[in-house]
Write an enzyme that holds these catalytic residues in place. Structure first.
Site, PDB file in Angstrom:
ATOM      1  N   ARG A   7       0.825  -1.204   0.000  1.00 62.03           N
ATOM      2  CA  ARG A   7       0.000   0.000   0.000  1.00 62.03           C
ATOM      3  C   ARG A   7       0.859   1.253   0.000  1.00 62.03           C
ATOM      4  O   ARG A   7       0.367   2.336  -0.110  1.00 62.03           O
ATOM      5  CB  ARG A   7      -0.955   0.000   1.178  1.00 62.03           C
ATOM      6  CG  ARG A   7      -0.280   0.381   2.489  1.00 62.03           C
ATOM      7  CD  ARG A   7      -1.265   0.416   3.585  1.00 62.03           C
ATOM      8  NE  ARG A   7      -1.585  -0.962   3.869  1.00 62.03           N
ATOM      9  CZ  ARG A   7      -2.016  -1.408   5.008  1.00 62.03           C
ATOM     10  NH1 ARG A   7      -2.229  -0.596   5.987  1.00 62.03           N
ATOM     11  NH2 ARG A   7      -2.280  -2.661   5.206  1.00 62.03           N
ATOM     12  N   TYR A  68     -10.567  11.861   5.073  1.00 62.57           N
ATOM     13  CA  TYR A  68      -9.589  10.866   4.640  1.00 62.57           C
ATOM     14  C   TYR A  68      -8.227  11.490   4.888  1.00 62.57           C
ATOM     15  O   TYR A  68      -7.844  12.450   4.232  1.00 62.57           O
ATOM     16  CB  TYR A  68      -9.816  10.598   3.154  1.00 62.57           C
ATOM     17  CG  TYR A  68      -9.160   9.381   2.584  1.00 62.57           C
ATOM     18  CD1 TYR A  68      -9.879   8.208   2.417  1.00 62.57           C
ATOM     19  CD2 TYR A  68      -7.831   9.412   2.166  1.00 62.57           C
ATOM     20  CE1 TYR A  68      -9.296   7.095   1.847  1.00 62.57           C
ATOM     21  CE2 TYR A  68      -7.244   8.298   1.604  1.00 62.57           C
ATOM     22  CZ  TYR A  68      -7.977   7.140   1.446  1.00 62.57           C
ATOM     23  OH  TYR A  68      -7.392   6.034   0.887  1.00 62.57           O
TER      24      TYR A  68
END
Length: 148
Positions: A7, A68
Site C-alpha cells: 500500500r 480521509y
C-alpha cells in the site's frame, strides 16, 4: 497480505505512510479534526522525527463529512513495519477516542479489527454471525475477519 509494503509505493525509498478514513457529524468535526491532527503530529514526531499529515473529504453528507487523512514520515531501515504499526495505532486510537468511526467506505479488514470490535454493538455481531453461518457455512469467505 504484505501490508504495509504494497500500500505504500514509497516504502522502498524509506518512507513510512498510509491513509485512514472515518466519518463524523458536522457538530463534532472541528474538535475531532484538531484532536486527530494533534495526535498524529505527535506520533509522527515520536516515531519518525516528524512528517506530513493531510486531510480531505472523500464524501460529504447532510449529517457530516468523511475525512480521509494521509500521513508519511521517514522510516528506519528494517523497522518500517513496527513504525507503521505504531502510527496506525495512534491514528486508530485518535479516531475512536474522538468519536469517529473506524472506517467509512473501505471496509474493516484485519488492520481495523481491534478498533472495530470496540465500536461494534454485540447485537449486530450476533446478527452478522448468524447471517455468515447461513450464507457461508464452511467459513471460506474472509475467515476470521468480521466474525470470529
Amino acid at each position: 497480505m504484505r501490508a504495509p509494503y504494497q500500500r505504500n509505493l514509497t516504502a522502498g525509498m524509506g518512507v513510512v505512510g498510509d491513509t485512514f478514513e472515518t466519518s463524523i457529524t458536522w457538530d463534532r468535526w472541528p474538535s475531532f479534526d484538531a484532536n486527530v491532527r494533534a495526535a498524529m503530529t505527535g506520533a509522527l514526531q515520536r516515531v519518525c522525527g516528524g512528517g506530513t499529515l493531510s486531510c480531505r473529504f472523500t464524501h460529504v453528507y447532510t449529517d457530516g463529512p468523511a475525512p480521509y487523512y494521509s500521513f508519511s514520515g521517514m522510516g528506519r531501515q528494517g523497522a518500517e513495519i513496527e513504525m507503521w504499526t505504531e502510527l496506525k495505532k495512534a491514528a486508530s486510537d485518535a479516531v475512536i477516542a474522538n468519536g469517529g468511526t473506524i472506517t467509512h467506505h473501505h471496509a474493516v479488514g484485519r488492520d481495523h479489527m481491534p478498533w472495530y470490535r470496540q465500536q461494534r454493538p454485540e447485537l449486530f455481531h450476533s446478527a452478522l454471525k448468524a447471517a455468515k453461518s447461513a450464507l457461508d457455512p464452511k467459513g471460506i469467505l474472509n475467515p476470521g475477519i468480521l466474525v470470529d
